[in-house]
Write a protein that holds these residues in place. Sequence first.
Motif, PDB file in Angstrom:
ATOM      1  N   UNK A 174     -21.276  86.552 117.399  1.00 40.77           N
ATOM      2  CA  UNK A 174     -20.084  86.662 116.543  1.00 40.77           C
ATOM      3  C   UNK A 174     -20.405  87.509 115.307  1.00 40.77           C
ATOM      4  N   UNK A 175     -21.531  87.220 114.688  1.00 41.94           N
ATOM      5  CA  UNK A 175     -21.963  87.965 113.513  1.00 41.94           C
ATOM      6  C   UNK A 175     -22.190  89.427 113.875  1.00 41.94           C
ATOM      7  N   UNK A 176     -22.800  89.672 115.028  1.00 39.14           N
ATOM      8  CA  UNK A 176     -23.058  91.029 115.502  1.00 39.14           C
ATOM      9  C   UNK A 176     -21.746  91.814 115.599  1.00 39.14           C
ATOM     10  N   UNK A 177     -20.739  91.217 116.241  1.00 37.80           N
ATOM     11  CA  UNK A 177     -19.453  91.890 116.405  1.00 37.80           C
ATOM     12  C   UNK A 177     -18.740  92.068 115.059  1.00 37.80           C
ATOM     13  N   UNK A 178     -18.845  91.079 114.199  1.00 30.51           N
ATOM     14  CA  UNK A 178     -18.213  91.192 112.876  1.00 30.51           C
ATOM     15  C   UNK A 178     -18.827  92.352 112.094  1.00 30.51           C
ATOM     16  N   UNK A 179     -20.134  92.483 112.151  1.00 30.60           N
ATOM     17  CA  UNK A 179     -20.811  93.579 111.451  1.00 30.60           C
ATOM     18  C   UNK A 179     -20.426  94.940 112.004  1.00 30.60           C
ATOM     19  N   UNK A 180     -20.295  95.029 113.311  1.00 29.75           N
ATOM     20  CA  UNK A 180     -19.866  96.301 113.910  1.00 29.75           C
ATOM     21  C   UNK A 180     -18.451  96.657 113.465  1.00 29.75           C
ATOM     22  N   UNK A 181     -17.575  95.658 113.449  1.00 29.17           N
ATOM     23  CA  UNK A 181     -16.210  95.901 112.987  1.00 29.17           C
ATOM     24  C   UNK A 181     -16.177  96.316 111.527  1.00 29.17           C
ATOM     25  N   UNK A 182     -17.023  95.682 110.742  1.00 30.03           N
ATOM     26  CA  UNK A 182     -17.107  96.020 109.330  1.00 30.03           C
ATOM     27  C   UNK A 182     -17.572  97.462 109.155  1.00 30.03           C
ATOM     28  N   UNK A 183     -18.600  97.851 109.890  1.00 28.52           N
ATOM     29  CA  UNK A 183     -19.106  99.226 109.795  1.00 28.52           C
ATOM     30  C   UNK A 183     -18.071 100.214 110.310  1.00 28.52           C
ATOM     31  N   UNK A 184     -17.382  99.857 111.378  1.00 29.66           N
ATOM     32  CA  UNK A 184     -16.355 100.731 111.936  1.00 29.66           C
ATOM     33  C   UNK A 184     -15.273 101.014 110.889  1.00 29.66           C
ATOM     34  N   UNK A 185     -14.881  99.996 110.145  1.00 36.39           N
ATOM     35  CA  UNK A 185     -13.821 100.158 109.159  1.00 36.39           C
ATOM     36  C   UNK A 185     -14.273 100.659 107.802  1.00 36.39           C
ATOM     37  N   UNK A 186     -15.459 100.280 107.376  1.00 36.71           N
ATOM     38  CA  UNK A 186     -15.885 100.546 105.999  1.00 36.71           C
ATOM     39  C   UNK A 186     -17.135 101.400 105.876  1.00 36.71           C
ATOM     40  N   UNK A 187     -17.832 101.636 106.975  1.00 39.16           N
ATOM     41  CA  UNK A 187     -19.121 102.303 106.905  1.00 39.16           C
ATOM     42  C   UNK A 187     -19.045 103.814 106.985  1.00 39.16           C
ATOM     43  N   UNK A 188     -20.092 104.443 106.467  1.00 36.71           N
ATOM     44  CA  UNK A 188     -20.234 105.894 106.577  1.00 36.71           C
ATOM     45  C   UNK A 188     -20.829 106.211 107.940  1.00 36.71           C
ATOM     46  N   UNK A 189     -20.319 107.250 108.549  1.00 38.17           N
ATOM     47  CA  UNK A 189     -20.777 107.609 109.891  1.00 38.17           C
ATOM     48  C   UNK A 189     -21.219 109.065 109.961  1.00 38.17           C
ATOM     49  N   UNK A 190     -21.683 109.603 108.845  1.00 39.84           N
ATOM     50  CA  UNK A 190     -22.149 110.984 108.786  1.00 39.84           C
ATOM     51  C   UNK A 190     -23.619 111.023 108.392  1.00 39.84           C
ATOM     52  N   UNK A 191     -24.230 112.144 108.621  1.00 39.56           N
ATOM     53  CA  UNK A 191     -25.627 112.389 108.227  1.00 39.56           C
ATOM     54  C   UNK A 191     -26.613 111.421 108.875  1.00 39.56           C
ATOM     55  N   UNK A 192     -26.198 110.766 109.944  1.00 40.90           N
ATOM     56  CA  UNK A 192     -27.049 109.803 110.652  1.00 40.90           C
ATOM     57  C   UNK A 192     -27.723 108.810 109.707  1.00 40.90           C
ATOM     58  N   UNK A 193     -26.958 108.379 108.713  1.00 46.75           N
ATOM     59  CA  UNK A 193     -27.443 107.367 107.772  1.00 46.75           C
ATOM     60  C   UNK A 193     -26.513 106.175 107.834  1.00 46.75           C
ATOM     61  N   UNK A 194     -27.090 105.000 107.977  1.00 48.24           N
ATOM     62  CA  UNK A 194     -26.322 103.768 108.047  1.00 48.24           C
ATOM     63  C   UNK A 194     -26.015 103.303 106.626  1.00 48.24           C
ATOM     64  N   UNK A 195     -24.716 103.345 106.259  1.00 50.13           N
ATOM     65  CA  UNK A 195     -24.327 103.007 104.892  1.00 50.13           C
ATOM     66  C   UNK A 195     -22.945 102.366 104.901  1.00 50.13           C
ATOM     67  N   UNK A 196     -22.754 101.412 104.002  1.00 42.95           N
ATOM     68  CA  UNK A 196     -21.459 100.759 103.828  1.00 42.95           C
ATOM     69  C   UNK A 196     -21.206 100.618 102.332  1.00 42.95           C
ATOM     70  N   UNK A 197     -19.976 100.888 101.923  1.00 41.49           N
ATOM     71  CA  UNK A 197     -19.605 100.759 100.511  1.00 41.49           C
ATOM     72  C   UNK A 197     -18.408  99.836 100.396  1.00 41.49           C
ATOM     73  N   UNK A 198     -18.446  98.962  99.385  1.00 46.01           N
ATOM     74  CA  UNK A 198     -17.328  98.063  99.159  1.00 46.01           C
ATOM     75  C   UNK A 198     -17.434  97.478  97.760  1.00 46.01           C
ATOM     76  N   UNK A 199     -16.313  96.993  97.244  1.00 47.03           N
ATOM     77  CA  UNK A 199     -16.308  96.350  95.925  1.00 47.03           C
ATOM     78  C   UNK A 199     -16.208  94.829  96.037  1.00 47.03           C
ATOM     79  N   UNK A 200     -15.958  94.318  97.236  1.00 47.20           N
ATOM     80  CA  UNK A 200     -15.790  92.873  97.442  1.00 47.20           C
ATOM     81  C   UNK A 200     -17.157  92.242  97.717  1.00 47.20           C
ATOM     82  N   UNK A 201     -17.612  91.353  96.845  1.00 47.46           N
ATOM     83  CA  UNK A 201     -18.934  90.753  97.042  1.00 47.46           C
ATOM     84  C   UNK A 201     -19.057  89.987  98.360  1.00 47.46           C
ATOM     85  N   UNK A 202     -17.955  89.431  98.882  1.00 42.34           N
ATOM     86  CA  UNK A 202     -18.026  88.712 100.165  1.00 42.34           C
ATOM     87  C   UNK A 202     -18.327  89.672 101.307  1.00 42.34           C
TER      88      UNK A 202
END
Length: 163
Positions: free
Chosen positions: A32-60
Amino acid sequence: SYGLLKKQQREDETKRLIEKGREEVGTILKRDLWMAGLGLWLGEGAKTNEQLRLANSDPRIIQLWMRWLREVCDLNDQNITVRMHLYSDSDQSECQDFWSSVTGLGERSFRKTQIDTRLQKVKGKKGNLPYGTLHVSVVGNGNPDFGVRLFRKMNGWLSAILA
């Protein structure tokens, strides 16, 4: 008064529905956590420069991402760096203390802070993001499986979901 009664009813219903939602989700398993993280990256993550990155202002959201990196990807703190993006009126030290407590990362994980100095932006956003946004990046730091390879594997995981 009628207004107070309606407000109390709305608050009671909200509490009941939140609890019902928590019960429906139940225990979060690793998959469940695995799928949630993938969904989070799909919606909020950077997908360029082959660097795994996520940006957000919500501490949760940042906490969930940190949990995902640690528990699903088996990363340790040496493979995670963060960068704060703040406004010119932000207290950098206070923000770093806040994000450090959210992520569990120490000072050495923080990279140079980016300050948004656009005057019209500051005027329009003042107070909306008191701690700015946090950009969480994965670095190989000597382990090739945690850099570009993890990014590429993540794309494989996404392709399985998006197929």
